[in-house]
Write a protein that holds these residues in place. Sequence first.
Motif: not given
Length: 526
Positions: A406-414, A418-420, A427-430
């Motif tokens: 996920v981190l490797m694609g961080a520059e291409y998304v908001t 990335i946080t969600k 396991g901390d979606t809530d």
Amino acid sequence: MKTYQDLIDCGQDERCRMDFIRSAVNEHKSSDLYKTAVDAQLYYEGENPTIAKYEKIIYDLQGRAHVDMYAANHKIKSSLFTRNVDQQNGYLLGNGVAFNDAETKNRLGTQEIPFDQQVSYAAEYALIGGVSFGFWNLDHIDVFEITEFAPLYDEENGALMSGIRFWQVADDKPFRATLYEPDGYTDYIQRRGEDLMPLAQGKRKYREFVSRSKVDGAKIYGGENYPCFPVVPLQNDSKCRSAICGKRNTLDAYDLVNSNMVNNVDEGNLIYWILSNCGGMDDLDDAKFLERLRRTRVVHADNDENTTVTAQTIEAPVEGTIASSETLRNQLYEDFQMFNAAAVSAGNQTATAIWATYEPLDLKTNKFERQVTKFINGILKLAGINDKPSYTRDKIINKTEETQVVLMGAEYVTQEYITKKLLTIWGDTDMAEDILKQMAAEDLNKFNGELDGDAEDIATPTEEEAINAAEEAVGKTLNGSQTASLISVIQQLSDGNLTEGQAARILMTAIGVTREEALAIIRGEE
């Protein structure tokens, strides 16, 4: 089978309608769908009905069959069907259903009867019985099993147009039924020794308007129905077949093999005695011999007549039975398309290897997801809500590797995406909304500091310094993915895309360090 047109033919003749209800319920109980659902529920509860009826038979000299009353007859019943249903249900709905509008779920359920809980029940009943039914009851869903609801389909288009919910807590208690129709519902009762009759209220609207006053109390002054029939079916597949269909014989064979293995071991404990040169003994003498042996553990033999007493044991064929059991178990995992946790339990599996083991379960769940989505869309239509459901499948994953990807694609998304995504992996979606608010507050403080001229540039270490510090903190050399994640975090921190707190949280999971160690790494501290 009874259909909606058969109900229409009764018109408003209440006697005809009551006879129709009893006839429709009886026909439903005699249907293959109902019988399969009843048996499937027993399998789900760990009570294999086939093995429960299994008896060993012996034949006499005349060829007559008799139940073997002396052989061991242990009945081992597995829970593989239970695991199959719970695994598929939890895999698709374990994290709940998500909507574009966060308020949608609150409108579809109450605190006492939450939406996610009811959808999970409906999915469980559909997997077991082939189909379940969700009744939209003003602000929540009531779920009916096929063993308590007789559907009435339209002969012309196959749509569910009416249905009868029935129940009876015991044979000596009243029989109750509720007839659901597009224009309202009617409650019926049949007490012991009486005929079926409607309750005093007659047919009622699905939504009733009630006025309350101190003088009159609660009073119904009006009502209305929904734009369409408020009961929505949730099918396991397009033919409403139980998940046990096609696998029942294999499951029975598996339980039978395991039962026979235990029986063989039990009978293998049998010790029998060979008495040589004792031809003068009859059955009574044999019984006395065994009784004395059990009591004194001593055997007397007359050596003058070459009398010998020899004990013999029977060895059970355990190895062959275990091999058969393992073969059938593997076959059931393939037939049910289940995820086998044993395949990923050895060592630190890569994300690719873990995902590969989910392929059979994914293929099966993809088809079931279509049915669940169709069901939820029907409920949304009844509730007058325009939204779409989505699901997060509950998988065993390599969290470190998934985080790094996920981190490797961080520059291409908001940053929000990335946080969600990271919180879902951890396991901390809530906690997503709270963390996003904290991040927004950190960004605002950072912005205000720059305006006031008080902010200081964060002195980030070089890549080499960060890698050395990280390897010292974890006590071993970082692998390629960990190194790439660390470099990505340092670069984003240097560019101002991450705060120190955000960078530290990511490194804590990505390379496995404490918060203090993560802060020391990104600050270049010793």
